[in-house]
Enzyme design. Sequence first.
Site, short mmCIF file in Angstrom:
data_model
loop_
_atom_site.label_atom_id
_atom_site.label_comp_id
_atom_site.label_asym_id
_atom_site.label_seq_id
_atom_site.Cartn_x
_atom_site.Cartn_y
_atom_site.Cartn_z
N GLU A 81 0.83 -1.20 0.00
CA GLU A 81 0.00 0.00 0.00
C GLU A 81 0.86 1.25 0.00
OE1 GLU A 81 -1.86 -1.26 3.97
OE2 GLU A 81 -1.81 0.93 4.06
N CYS A 113 -3.07 -4.82 3.90
CA CYS A 113 -2.00 -5.69 4.36
C CYS A 113 -2.03 -7.09 3.78
CB CYS A 113 -2.02 -5.79 5.89
SG CYS A 113 -1.89 -4.16 6.66
N HIS A 235 -1.65 -12.22 10.50
CA HIS A 235 -1.32 -10.83 10.25
C HIS A 235 -1.16 -10.15 11.61
CE1 HIS A 235 -0.95 -6.86 8.89
NE2 HIS A 235 -2.10 -6.46 9.38
#
Lengths: 350, 389, 133
Positions: A81, A113, A235
Amino acid sequence: MKSGIVSYGGYIPRYRIRPKDIGVVWGADGEAMGRGLNIRAKSVPGPDEDVITISVEAARACMAKVDLDPTDIGAIYVGSESHPYAVKPTATVVAEAIGSAPVLTAADFEFACKAGTAAIQTTMGLTLSKMMKYGLAIGADTSQGAPGDALEYSASAGGAALLIGVDHVAAEIAHTVSFTTDTPDFWRREGQRYPSHGGRFTGEPAYFKHVLNCAQLLFKRAGTTAEEYDYAVFHQPNGKFPVRAAKQLGFKEGQIDAGLCVREIGNTYSGAIMVGLCAILDEADPGDRIFAVGYGSGAGSDAFDLTVTEEIRKIRRDATPSIKEMMADSVFLDYATYAKYRGKILMREA
Amino acid sequence: MRDVAVIGVGETEFGELWDRSFRDLGIEAGLKAIQDAKLRSEDIDAVYIGNMSAGKFIDQEHVSALVADYSGLADMHLPTVRVEGGGACGAIALLQARLAIASGMHDIVVVGGAEKMTDVGEVQAAEILSSTADQEWESVFGATFAGLYAMMARRHMHEFGTTREQMAAVAVKNHKNGALNPEAQFQKEITIDAVLQAPWVAEPLGLFDCAPLSDGAAAVVLCEAQRARKFSDTPIRIAGSGQASDFLALHDRRDLTTLDATVIAGKRAFHEAKMMPKDVQVAEVHDNFTISEILAIEDLRFIEKGKGGPATAEGLTALNGKISVNTSGGLKARGQPVGATGVAQAVEIVRQLRGEAGKRQVVGARHGLTHTLGGTGATAVVHLFERGD
Amino acid sequence: MAIPRFWREIQSRYNLIGTKCGSCGKVDFPPRAVCPVCGRKSIGKMQRFQLGGKGSVVTYTVIHDAPAQFEMQKPYVMAIIEMDEGVRLTSQLIDVKPEDVRIGMKVQASFRKLGQEGDAGVIHYGYKFRPAG
């Protein structure tokens, strides 16, 4: 026939800043923030680093571990990103820099992400369908948190590259599932410098809903429970969310420790799950089973069930520094230097 | 080949000359030289101009025509030539003009050198200077011009034990000489300590190890030697000239502590003049950085290789020392308008050989040498001068 | 903007592609059409050759007066590096403190930003060197 990880490589910039050194500038208790996030430091890119340089270093580290012809890579995808260009892909620079150009396809991905894991799934499809021998999936970021915002304590820089194929597979991907909805928990509009987020909305309805649901889908697909895995990695936007999610899914601390890099380097966004996976691969043995669930705001999760094979012994895992070694190789900055490197200081027009 | 002599010299002051444009400077030096030679316009056959980068400093190319025009010579429709060669351009222009006369093509040529460096900011000026190094493989990667010479200095210190104090002695000596030169940019003496404590530019070179950015111009009039006596009682003959090139990038050179171009240009000049280094009493060498003068006196064989630092510190190259080096103050103190350098050095040598150097006169000066560099030594030009009698 | 000028050098600047003379074996970087040793004999015999990326420091400096593109990094270290293949090049040393640089220290190539044509322009990448383990 299964596809999987043929080689892997990560890159983490050496600079770091501690939460307390951020807090002191904004009149906040930085140490408390750090404890609350379970983050001791975050990585900072140097003034001559960006997602393109990080992706190249990660890709080169990946290729250095094996003796493969880079022209056998048929696709390169970089998820981030914080691509340096809004238009002009990071992937083409990587292609030139590892000698894969020009006969290949390439593109950049965005899904907050989880752009890197989306790239993994795409290259799985391309190699399983025999359209090409190998695909390179990269997740890398140099994400920014707005000055003084909670994200400033965790948004960091780093990335990893995974070479995906069906031959010489060192970590076979037995299953992959995804869970995707339209959920505006965290976003950045075109042209805006810093992302915005929904505060506590980023927890239950976002991260946890997608990670937990996707994980349950994977357990079902694989017919497993947490006990059957040697490693689990999630994550990691901070050091709390993944720990909580792991616990809820039945994983123990020992299973998630190796992949929980966020505590030392912060949240490398598209790099996070990929770097965590690399940290696991640095030490995994043949037969080890890995449960990996990524998450990207917007929102979605991609989950993977991997089994390490004998092939991992043939990878030169010490050809380049391990994730642990890169995490330890650190130079701490004060906030002023951090702000200078991150372009947060208003400079005179060039 | 016919003999060539200098019959007139002229120069502007050097410095940050805000009120003077490039045109102003070029004309002033040229007219002074023509007057010194007692020439009429009709006597001039050609004009050669040494200029490094008017295109980048003042967005003006084609300065040869410009200078001739503004000197009042446009009506004469003279051939005009602009010569570029990094910092050596003035000395190359001098050599080219000499060849034009020696060949019989012309009899009298005005050679000027000029540069206007202060119309752009300092950062930009430094970048323009860097374009005489290897732009693609040195400058783009971050090597500044001072940085490249600094790397030579570091290596010289590593191989020969040269010290910062010895390099500083070059600057101190040249400022001392400059204080005796009314045209010099800096006319104040400095101390070794001041040099050592000056802010870093590129280690081990500090601010006072580096010649300044300057505006200025110089000119000489060259004449076929037989006719020279009609114009000057003290024609100064060009006894020998040598020019040499080398790999553009410092990293491609054979040896980082020797400028082969200087060595070879020097040998060529001495060979033509049938002279030896010991025959020279006064020399103007290219001290764009203190280390450059140390390399020059070694590479011209005035001093043994590696001993340039101690020799300077011991005063061998001081005014009326074993060999007087940079009596004008050098690029360091007299100033460094790049295009003017090679010509200004010739002006100083001519004045010395004529006995017109006033307080900085070298006693018994019969033979003089100029040494000028382009880039980091990819070009070197050496001229030897002697009194006509 | 010097777009083609930088684009043309991508292979050399990203991948240390030089040439090897088919006549005498001398390696040059960047690529040359004519070997400086063999001269005309080498024309048509220069082969594409990739440097390994490892070398050692021959000399160095710490730059304080920086050009615009390097303003954010000053003071920074520049060095002349002799590559294992014998050829030398000039590059920035990174990931090292200026006071720790030594003539002779072993270094290896990294991939970094060299500069950019302003905030809206093309970004240029190339080699810089860091200490080798």
